[in-house]
Enzyme design. Sequence first.
Site, PDB file in Angstrom:
ATOM      1  N   GLY A 160     -23.723 -37.338  24.140  1.00 41.62           N
ATOM      2  CA  GLY A 160     -25.079 -36.837  24.179  1.00 41.62           C
ATOM      3  C   GLY A 160     -25.337 -35.838  23.068  1.00 41.62           C
ATOM      4  O   GLY A 160     -24.408 -35.303  22.449  1.00 41.62           O
ATOM      5  N   CYS A 161     -26.602 -35.563  22.828  1.00 44.49           N
ATOM      6  CA  CYS A 161     -26.972 -34.672  21.726  1.00 44.49           C
ATOM      7  C   CYS A 161     -26.527 -33.234  21.969  1.00 44.49           C
ATOM      8  O   CYS A 161     -25.867 -32.619  21.121  1.00 44.49           O
ATOM      9  CB  CYS A 161     -28.476 -34.754  21.459  1.00 44.49           C
ATOM     10  SG  CYS A 161     -29.517 -34.493  22.912  1.00 44.49           S
ATOM     11  N   TYR A 162     -26.863 -32.672  23.133  1.00 45.24           N
ATOM     12  CA  TYR A 162     -26.409 -31.306  23.438  1.00 45.24           C
ATOM     13  C   TYR A 162     -24.878 -31.212  23.452  1.00 45.24           C
ATOM     14  O   TYR A 162     -24.307 -30.291  22.844  1.00 45.24           O
ATOM     15  CB  TYR A 162     -26.956 -30.860  24.793  1.00 45.24           C
ATOM     16  CG  TYR A 162     -28.397 -30.415  24.818  1.00 45.24           C
ATOM     17  CD1 TYR A 162     -28.884 -29.430  23.956  1.00 45.24           C
ATOM     18  CD2 TYR A 162     -29.291 -30.959  25.747  1.00 45.24           C
ATOM     19  CE1 TYR A 162     -30.205 -29.004  24.013  1.00 45.24           C
ATOM     20  CE2 TYR A 162     -30.616 -30.532  25.812  1.00 45.24           C
ATOM     21  CZ  TYR A 162     -31.070 -29.558  24.940  1.00 45.24           C
ATOM     22  OH  TYR A 162     -32.378 -29.140  25.006  1.00 45.24           O
TER      23      TYR A 162
END
Length: 346
Positions: A160-162
Amino acid sequence: MLSTDKSTSLVRSIVLGAAGYSGAELAVILARNPYFELCGAYASAGRNAEPFSALYPRYQQQLDILVQPWQDTLAKTLQGKVDVAFLALPHEASEAVTPVLLAQGIDVVDLSGAFRLKKPELYPQYYGYEHQHPDLLQEAVYSLMEWQTTPLPRLISVPGCYPTACSLALLPLIKAGLVAENCIPVINATSGVSGAGRKAALNTSFCEVGLNAYGFFKHRHRPEIEQNLGRKVVFTPHLGNFKRGILATSVVTLTAGTSADAIKSAFYQAYANKPLVRLVSHSPNVADIAGTPFCDIYWQQDGDQLVVVSAIDNLLKGAAAQAMQAANVRFGKPETAGLFGGAAHE
């Protein structure tokens, strides 16, 4: 097309979810990657077929592939014609279509959270549904590429991005034993509105967004970050009034007596030969990484306290660029092939 300099042995690829921001980025990256061929682009079954350049007009006369509605019955027609499918789909949709594609001999690079967590019991709590293919959770390899140590299989789960921004910031310190054993990292991270996807919603409308925190203790990226770091964290995401990018500020307590040189050595040893991580001499700005595949990292120490600031483009290093990076490695191509150029959504 964006590139005509294609090699003779191309990796044949398709994108499912090509109408959304991350899928569009992937289509553009694949079109300019000299080692890959973009053979098909698909959107949800309820959509009408339309040219990619109609969805993203800046690509007129550059990328005019037809974005067609996807049906699972299409998978059989692709057997032997496609090597890899990139899935930029909702989590449950990715989970459902993945075994269909694998059964046809098509590798899968999944950008959703469908195969990121190794514990199926976490899916009802954090994703809101029961995982239907727990066997694939064990088969999938999580592709945080700067820390990838095992061969990539036919099913690749893109982080995921985070978690990408946070994990790249803290793993060098944890792996080097520089974070105090009882320390629970405190992470505050702010994303641009493109992280919510292209579908319109009032609370993510650019005109409605100021700066607000959300997902306290329950955000689906929290267990992913904890899985990566091997310890509990306090993770608080924020939504900011800008289009793309993530800025993460991570605070940790160091082991007693940790020197500045030890911290610097941990980061430089971890990322000395990693082309998409930049150790910068100033606190990162999302404007500096928007439209790039890099992660910028900066740190400041005060005794036993350390603040690490990391910045990525949520649609690129946090999604499409990392997917391309993984596929390049999977198929034995240069790791950064296709990753430098314009972005599909500005």
